[in-house]
Design a protein around this motif. Structure first.
Motif, PDB file in Angstrom:
ATOM      1  N   UNK A 168     127.095  24.148  32.374  1.00 54.53           N
ATOM      2  CA  UNK A 168     127.720  22.955  32.947  1.00 54.53           C
ATOM      3  C   UNK A 168     126.667  21.877  33.156  1.00 54.53           C
ATOM      4  N   UNK A 169     127.078  20.620  32.996  1.00 56.78           N
ATOM      5  CA  UNK A 169     126.165  19.493  33.173  1.00 56.78           C
ATOM      6  C   UNK A 169     125.803  19.362  34.648  1.00 56.78           C
ATOM      7  N   UNK A 170     124.510  19.383  34.944  1.00 56.64           N
ATOM      8  CA  UNK A 170     124.025  19.296  36.325  1.00 56.64           C
ATOM      9  C   UNK A 170     123.639  17.874  36.662  1.00 56.64           C
ATOM     10  N   UNK A 171     122.929  17.217  35.772  1.00 60.93           N
ATOM     11  CA  UNK A 171     122.520  15.830  36.004  1.00 60.93           C
ATOM     12  C   UNK A 171     122.423  15.097  34.675  1.00 60.93           C
ATOM     13  N   UNK A 216     116.841  22.075  40.403  1.00 60.60           N
ATOM     14  CA  UNK A 216     117.795  23.133  40.079  1.00 60.60           C
ATOM     15  C   UNK A 216     117.791  24.242  41.120  1.00 60.60           C
ATOM     16  N   UNK A 217     116.614  24.587  41.614  1.00 61.48           N
ATOM     17  CA  UNK A 217     116.531  25.658  42.608  1.00 61.48           C
ATOM     18  C   UNK A 217     117.255  25.265  43.890  1.00 61.48           C
ATOM     19  N   UNK A 245     120.098  12.130  27.855  1.00 66.58           N
ATOM     20  CA  UNK A 245     119.349  13.223  28.461  1.00 66.58           C
ATOM     21  C   UNK A 245     120.229  13.876  29.509  1.00 66.58           C
ATOM     22  N   UNK A 246     120.146  15.159  29.619  1.00 65.29           N
ATOM     23  CA  UNK A 246     120.933  15.876  30.596  1.00 65.29           C
ATOM     24  C   UNK A 246     120.256  17.183  30.969  1.00 65.29           C
ATOM     25  N   UNK A 247     120.586  17.637  32.154  1.00 64.42           N
ATOM     26  CA  UNK A 247     120.108  18.931  32.625  1.00 64.42           C
ATOM     27  C   UNK A 247     121.348  19.803  32.831  1.00 64.42           C
ATOM     28  N   UNK A 279     121.177  17.441  42.706  1.00 64.28           N
ATOM     29  CA  UNK A 279     121.434  16.701  41.474  1.00 64.28           C
ATOM     30  C   UNK A 279     120.854  15.288  41.521  1.00 64.28           C
ATOM     31  N   UNK A 280     120.746  14.686  42.703  1.00 69.92           N
ATOM     32  CA  UNK A 280     120.174  13.345  42.811  1.00 69.92           C
ATOM     33  C   UNK A 280     118.690  13.346  42.408  1.00 69.92           C
ATOM     34  N   UNK A 281     117.967  14.343  42.829  1.00 68.90           N
ATOM     35  CA  UNK A 281     116.565  14.461  42.440  1.00 68.90           C
ATOM     36  C   UNK A 281     116.434  14.673  40.931  1.00 68.90           C
ATOM     37  N   UNK A 282     117.327  15.443  40.368  1.00 63.93           N
ATOM     38  CA  UNK A 282     117.307  15.663  38.920  1.00 63.93           C
ATOM     39  C   UNK A 282     117.615  14.372  38.168  1.00 63.93           C
ATOM     40  N   UNK A 283     118.541  13.581  38.677  1.00 61.00           N
ATOM     41  CA  UNK A 283     118.851  12.295  38.044  1.00 61.00           C
ATOM     42  C   UNK A 283     117.670  11.341  38.132  1.00 61.00           C
ATOM     43  N   UNK A 284     116.957  11.374  39.252  1.00 63.86           N
ATOM     44  CA  UNK A 284     115.760  10.543  39.376  1.00 63.86           C
ATOM     45  C   UNK A 284     114.690  10.966  38.374  1.00 63.86           C
TER      46      UNK A 284
END
Length: 81
Positions: free
Chosen positions: A78-81, A46-47, A70-72, A51-56
């Motif tokens: 707003x949906x980030x990942x 997030x920092x 699951x979502x971040x 978004x790819x790292x968050x999805x991983x």
């Protein structure tokens, strides 16, 4: 015999109620632990707006059969990942 039967039914009801409460508490504790781990691991994503790292990070939840979605989300909702 009637009193003994009533006592057995009452004891069975108490065991079932205790089992349901402890099962629910175990599920809540397990999901809370998973959420804290995912939250700690996705702070850097997030920092740095990655978004790819968050999805991983979220893909690790595929192993948990009780997690359906699951979502971040970003602070503005707003949906980030």
């Amino acid at each position: 015999m009637l009193v003994s039967g009533a006592a057995l039914l009452l004891a069975c009801a108490a065991f079932i109620a205790y089992d349901m409460v402890s099962f629910r508490a175990g599920i809540v504790r397990n999901l809370s632990t998973q959420a804290q781990i995912i939250g700690s691991n996705s702070v850097s994503a997030l920092i740095f707006n990655d978004s790819q790292s968050a999805e991983n990070t979220l893909s690790a939840l595929k192993a948990a059969h009780n997690v359906m979605f699951a979502g971040i989300y970003t602070p503005d909702g707003k949906l980030f990942a």
